[in-house]
Structure formats: C-alpha cells, structure tokens
Design a protein around this motif. Structure first.
Motif, PDB file in Angstrom:
ATOM      1  N   TRP A 383       0.998  -1.336  -0.036  1.00  0.00           N
ATOM      2  CA  TRP A 383       0.127   0.129   0.049  1.00  0.00           C
ATOM      3  C   TRP A 383       0.845   1.363  -0.035  1.00  0.00           C
ATOM      4  O   TRP A 383       0.585   2.090  -0.812  1.00  0.00           O
ATOM      5  N   ALA A 384       1.985   1.306   0.855  1.00  0.00           N
ATOM      6  CA  ALA A 384       2.770   2.470   0.948  1.00  0.00           C
ATOM      7  C   ALA A 384       3.469   2.711  -0.560  1.00  0.00           C
ATOM      8  O   ALA A 384       3.490   3.795  -0.933  1.00  0.00           O
ATOM      9  N   LEU A 385       3.721   1.643  -1.169  1.00  0.00           N
ATOM     10  CA  LEU A 385       4.538   1.766  -2.532  1.00  0.00           C
ATOM     11  C   LEU A 385       3.397   2.364  -3.523  1.00  0.00           C
ATOM     12  O   LEU A 385       3.860   3.081  -4.417  1.00  0.00           O
ATOM     13  N   LEU A 386       2.265   1.817  -3.457  1.00  0.00           N
ATOM     14  CA  LEU A 386       1.106   2.234  -4.690  1.00  0.00           C
ATOM     15  C   LEU A 386       0.675   3.841  -4.174  1.00  0.00           C
ATOM     16  O   LEU A 386       0.863   4.437  -5.226  1.00  0.00           O
ATOM     17  N   SER A 387       0.838   4.235  -2.968  1.00  0.00           N
ATOM     18  CA  SER A 387       0.720   5.522  -2.809  1.00  0.00           C
ATOM     19  C   SER A 387       1.825   6.595  -3.263  1.00  0.00           C
ATOM     20  O   SER A 387       1.408   7.599  -3.720  1.00  0.00           O
ATOM     21  N   ALA A 388       2.951   5.877  -2.917  1.00  0.00           N
ATOM     22  CA  ALA A 388       4.085   6.802  -3.445  1.00  0.00           C
ATOM     23  C   ALA A 388       3.998   7.009  -4.956  1.00  0.00           C
ATOM     24  O   ALA A 388       4.466   7.996  -5.489  1.00  0.00           O
ATOM     25  N   GLY A 389       3.696   5.840  -5.499  1.00  0.00           N
ATOM     26  CA  GLY A 389       3.454   5.873  -7.260  1.00  0.00           C
ATOM     27  C   GLY A 389       2.589   6.948  -7.672  1.00  0.00           C
ATOM     28  O   GLY A 389       2.659   7.761  -8.492  1.00  0.00           O
ATOM     29  N   LEU A 390       1.333   6.902  -6.910  1.00  0.00           N
ATOM     30  CA  LEU A 390       0.259   7.853  -7.230  1.00  0.00           C
ATOM     31  C   LEU A 390       0.637   9.232  -6.993  1.00  0.00           C
ATOM     32  O   LEU A 390       0.377  10.162  -7.864  1.00  0.00           O
ATOM     33  N   TYR A 391       1.280   9.468  -5.723  1.00  0.00           N
ATOM     34  CA  TYR A 391       1.593  10.978  -5.690  1.00  0.00           C
ATOM     35  C   TYR A 391       2.593  11.551  -6.586  1.00  0.00           C
ATOM     36  O   TYR A 391       2.727  12.564  -7.003  1.00  0.00           O
TER      37      TYR A 391
END
Length: 410
Positions: A383-391
């Motif tokens: 989840w943290a990596l997905l959020s970083a990608g979207l940011y």
C-alpha cells in the motif's frame, strides 16, 4: 542560550492567535486520555470477549464505516452552521462512549459503541481542520498543522506510556480517564472559543453552492485523497495491529508496546516543526512521494522484527514518513478548497483517513488469519508503494500543467 530559547517561544506564541493555543491545550488533554486506550483496544477485546482477530478488526471497520457517514454530515454542517459546536458535540459523544466501554461486556454492546465512536471522531477533525484554515493564512498553515500534531503527539506519547501500566491493572480506570479528558476538552471548546467561520462563507453555503457535487468533480483532489487513503491503510496496520502482533508472536508486554507508540509520538514532538519548515519550501506532492517511501521502508522492517529494539527502529523509520506526510497532506487539502467549501473538502479528505483505518486493519486481520502474521507487513509495504507511485504521478501531472501554462519564450 536559555534567554534565546524563551525569546523564540514568546515570538512563536505571539505569532498565532490565542484561540489556536486554546485548541492546542485542549488537544493535549484529550490525546493523553485517548492514547491510554486506543493502542490496547484490540488486546482488551481479545482478552475480554475472546474474539478472533478478524472479528476484532471488523469492529474497527464498523467504526470507520460510521466515520464515512459522519464525514459527509460534518462537512455540510460545518460549512453551514460553523465549526465550534460540531466540535463540542463530537468531543462530548466520544467521552460518553469511552465511559460506557468500561461497562460493556458483549460483542453487540461494543459494536454499538464503536459505531457511535465512528460517528463522533470525524466531526471533531473536520471542525478543527476548518477552524485552523479560518484562523491561519495559507502560507502559515503547514507549520500550524505541524504544531497541532506536535502537541497531539505529546499527548499520545504520554498516554500509551501511562496507559500500558494502568491497562495492565485495570482497563476500566483507563477508559474513565479518557472519558473525563474528552469531556474537559469539550467544555473548553464550548466556553472558551469563538466561532471562526467567515460570514460570507456561511452565507454562500446556506444559499447553495453545488454541495458535494463540486468536490467530486475535482478529479485532481480525488486522486490526491485516493493516494492519501493508501498511505493511511499502511499506517493503520501499525497502530491497530502491531500491539497484538508483538504480544501474540513475541510475547512483548503492554508496557513495551505502549513504548513503541511513544517512540512515534516523541519523534513527532521533537522533529515535526523542523521537518515541516523544510518540507513547506518544496513541492507538496514531491514531499508526499518521499514520505510514502519512508512508510514502505519502515513497515517492511517489521518483517524482520522479533524484539523491542527491532520494532522501535522500524517505527522510527516509518515515523519519518509520517512527519512528512501528515502536515503536508492536510495543508495541501485545505489550500485546494474554496473558502465556502472548506468543511466539505476537509470532510472528503478525512474520509480517506476513515476508509483507510477501516479497510486496512480488516485486510490485515485476514492476512494474519488466512496466510501468516508476517503477511500483515507485506500488505503494508504494498500500500505504501502504491501511494508513493500515485503521489509521483500527480506531481508530474501538476508540474506538466504548470509548465504548459507558463508563457513560452519567443
């Protein structure tokens, strides 16, 4: 040196209005009380009711479902009627709920109380965030939100450290202290603060301005809330499940799990303002990308943990991400909101937090029960990596739009 310190503290005190400091004082009192309960609630439910982790996390999901409902109500009420009394009702309700939890003995009773808590929490948060946006100019908000978080986490640092020892003796006493602190803060807001909603904003909200349709047409804002929700899902695993995970798998007592939460809160107290002064000079979405990556590294470290020092280091790394993400995201959300719709924009923003803290723990519980306890943290890393990608995608999109809107050299 001491004189210089006091001069800086006095200058900071005079920089912000008195109501801001009253909000800070009340936040400290209430967070000490709440910090004594929330980290140990899963342990309490497991011990008192003998429920499986999936059922316990389902109660947390119920809390978050009700938070989603309350977020929509709070946004409209806050924009139309004001910030102050929304906060008073919320704090009073939370105090009553914690008092009743000390007497509850059945799953049904806890389900009702968790639902009521879910209704109460976002009303306060939406009102407080909107009040700060009313009181503080846009260029000063990131630091104001960071100061509020610093005081909030001072309470959270004190609360679990005390609560771990009190809970080991009597959870009932801990619940009652939390209840009293919230009711005291409610009285402070009711009798010590003024309403801050701008008159023109209240008039526009009452005459009709598109309601939530305007918010849900703002695609950039919605994608930003989506990324923030993913970050919150990663964070929720740590704060909801780490105490139970360490106790059941590595026999860490409540006294040590409480100190893990204190590591997080102490870092916020010591470093939040310094980090925010650095991040506010840079592009918010770039900072959010970096913050989410720190979340991924910190939560990933939980997979190698087996003793208190291991988990403390992982918590510290994750907290660096929190220091970056929390005030930056709140400040960005408030800056994207039109004045007449601050309550509704902040309610949708807080909605992301409610969804994440409802969905995150229940998925973590499923990973624990059906795969393995360690799978909780692999889910958090994802989840943290997905959020970083979207940011990062949002950062690149916004930068491209800004460049295309700039005058081209001839």
């Amino acid at each position: 040196m001491i004189n210089l310190f006091f001069k800086r503290m006095r200058a900071m005190y005079e920089y912000y209005p008195m109501q801001f400091w009253l909000l800070m004082a009340g936040m400290l009192v209430s967070r000490i009380g709440m910090g004594m309960i929330w980290p140990f609630l899963t342990i309490y439910l497991k011990t008192k009711l003998g429920l499986p982790l999936t059922t316990i996390t389902a109660l947390l999901t119920l809390d978050s479902i009700m938070s989603i409902i309350a977020s929509f109500l709070a946004g409209t009420v806050t924009d139309r009627l004001g910030r102050k009394w929304v906060m008073v009702v919320s704090l009073s309700m939370m105090g009553i709920v914690y008092a009743m939890m000390s007497q509850a003995n059945t799953l049904g009773a806890f389900a009702i109380l968790m639902a009521l808590r879910g209704l109460a929490v976002p009303m306060y948060q939406v009102g407080a965030d909107a009040m700060i946006a009313d009181l503080i100019p846009n260029d000063q908000r990131a630091e104001a939100y960071s100061l509020l978080r610093m005081v909030s986490n001072t309470g959270i640092a004190i609360g679990p450290a005390i609560g771990g020892f009190i809970a080991a003796t009597s959870y009932g006493i801990a619940f009652m202290i939390a209840a009293v602190s919230l009711l005291l803060f409610s009285s402070l807001v009711g009798f010590g603060m003024r309403e801050t909603i701008p008159a023109e904003a209240a008039a526009q909200a009452r005459t009709g301005d598109g309601g939530y349709r305007t918010v849900f047409r703002d695609r950039f804002f919605l994608w930003f809330v989506g990324a923030f929700t993913m970050t919150g899902m990663a964070s929720s695993l740590v704060f909801a499940l780490l105490p139970l995970y360490t106790k059941e798998n590595f026999q860490l007592p409540e006294t040590q799990t409480g100190l893990l939460m204190t590591v997080n809160a102490t870092m916020v107290v010591l470093f939040q303002v310094l980090v925010t002064r650095w991040t506010k000079q840079r592009r918010p979405l770039a900072m959010l990308t970096i913050g989410a990556l720190f979340y991924a590294v910190g939560i990933g470290g939980m997979t190698a943990g087996s003793a208190f020092p291991h988990f403390a280091v992982s918590m510290a790394v994750m907290t660096i991400g929190e220091l970056i993400v929390a005030p930056t995201s709140t400040s960005l959300a408030s800056s994207l909101a039109p004045i007449s719709m601050r309550g509704r924009y902040m309610s949708v923003f807080s909605l992301g937090w409610g969804i994440s803290h409802g969905l995150g723990p229940v998925v973590g519980g499923l990973l624990n029960d059906f795969i393995a306890p360690i799978a909780i943290w692999y889910g958090g890393v994802a989840w943290a990596l997905l959020s970083a990608g979207l940011y990062f995608i949002l950062y690149r999109t916004r930068k491209t739009r800004e460049n295309s809107a700039s005058p081209q050299p001839v």
